[in-house]
Design an enzyme around this catalytic site. Structure first.
Site, short mmCIF file in Angstrom:
data_model
loop_
_atom_site.label_atom_id
_atom_site.label_comp_id
_atom_site.label_asym_id
_atom_site.label_seq_id
_atom_site.Cartn_x
_atom_site.Cartn_y
_atom_site.Cartn_z
N LYS A 1 -36.53 11.15 -45.57
CA LYS A 1 -37.64 12.00 -45.84
C LYS A 1 -37.85 12.25 -47.49
O LYS A 1 -38.38 12.03 -48.51
CB LYS A 1 -37.63 13.55 -46.00
N TYR B 1 -32.48 11.80 -41.11
CA TYR B 1 -33.87 12.31 -40.88
C TYR B 1 -33.97 13.15 -42.69
O TYR B 1 -34.77 12.85 -43.16
CB TYR B 1 -34.22 13.31 -40.18
N SER C 1 -44.57 14.97 -45.95
CA SER C 1 -42.87 14.82 -46.21
C SER C 1 -42.20 16.31 -45.52
O SER C 1 -42.71 16.59 -43.86
CB SER C 1 -42.36 14.83 -47.21
N THR D 1 -55.17 9.02 -35.05
CA THR D 1 -54.49 7.35 -33.86
C THR D 1 -53.70 8.42 -33.22
O THR D 1 -52.71 9.55 -33.54
CB THR D 1 -52.88 6.25 -34.55
N THR E 1 -43.55 24.01 -33.90
CA THR E 1 -44.02 22.96 -33.30
C THR E 1 -42.65 22.55 -32.03
O THR E 1 -42.54 22.75 -31.77
CB THR E 1 -44.47 21.29 -34.00
N ASP F 1 -48.81 1.78 -32.81
CA ASP F 1 -47.97 2.27 -33.46
C ASP F 1 -47.70 1.64 -34.99
O ASP F 1 -47.76 0.85 -35.03
CB ASP F 1 -46.54 1.36 -32.75
#
Length: 272
Positions: free
Chosen positions: A152, A148, A134, A32, A183, A56
């Site tokens: 988590k 953030y 996570s 997705t 990343t 979404d």
């Protein structure tokens, strides 16, 4: 035997890397993304083995429709990898209401909706594996990532609970907790709150203390994810990277020491 795997957030980063590795070994992957064009390279290389779905994750209806599409196409749903997510950068005081709500919508509620969507199929099969991405920042915190971190921590509690609820149906749950990786997570994927001058020194100190060697190579996670998917009895938690475990160990040692030093006060608070 080939597995059918639904992976969210497959347009880049871990999601794209893992989707490609699973397809290369012959699994069927429903991938997705919010923009289907981001999945064109997978479709061109792997054809019908990849099923691209526009999603979404904050839209609960879309999540349920996506799960049904996967099951209707492949007739089973072995693994869900909840990978979609992003990070809001900013001190707790700096983050706006809109930024905070959006962070929770994607990271927490987005994971909840697609999980609720796949559970009926996995219960009917009496098998399945839900892998929730996570972070080590769901186990300890870093400054300027408070919202953030909170998302988590919420994910950790939600999916630890889920594991106790679905075990009788033959469904496994694993929380995957990466440390930092090279990343785009801190780049264009991230959101940055409007800065307040009061936190400039903190941010500079945090930035200067950042060691590039602390960031792992994303492609190096592939073998770990494949082993996790293939494990007959997968763990509830799996840390990715060499930095996470020492950080978690030190954090819990400190917490235990604090609780130990205050245990008499805690016991008195019981009242009987």
């Amino acid at each position: 035997m080939a597995k059918t795997i639904l992976i969210t957030g497959a347009s880049r980063g871990f999601g794209k890397i893992w989707a490609k590795a699973l397809l290369q070994r012959g699994d069927q992957v429903a991938a997705t993304a919010r923009n289907l064009d981001d999945l064109n390279d997978l479709v061109e290389e792997f054809g019908d083995n990849v099923f691209p779905i526009q999603l979404d994750v904050t839209d609960r209806g879309q999540s349920f429709a996506a799960a049904k599409q996967v099951y209707d196409r492949f007739g089973k749903l072995d693994v869900l990898i909840n990978n979609a997510g992003y990070g809001v950068f900013g001190a707790v005081e700096e983050v706006s209401e809109e930024e905070a709500r959006r962070q929770m919508d994607v990271n927490v509620f987005g994971s909840l909706w697609i999980t609720q969507a796949v559970l009926p199929y996995m219960r009917e099969q009496q098998s399945g594996h839900i892998i929730q991405i996570s972070s080590v920042l769901g186990l300890f915190t870093l400054p300027t990532l408070g919202v953030y971190n909170a998302s988590k921590f919420a994910v950790e509690g939600l999916f630890e609970t889920l594991a106790t609820e679905v075990n009788e149906f033959g469904i496994h749950v694993t929380l995957v907790e990466p440390n930092g990786y090279e990343t785009d997570w801190a780049g264009s994927s991230a959101s940055h709150a409007e800065p307040l001058e009061a936190y400039t020194n903190l941010k500079n100190a945090f930035r200067n203390a950042n060691n590039p060697d602390n960031y792992g190579i994303p492609a190096a996670t592939t073998d770990a994810i494949l082993k996790l998917i293939d494990a007959p009895q997968p763990p509830l938690r799996l840390i990715l990277g060499k930095i996470g475990y020492p950080g978690v160990k030190a954090t819990y040692q400190q917490r235990l020491a604090t609780w130990e030093s205050w245990k008499e006060v805690s016991a008195l608070a019981h009242g009987k």
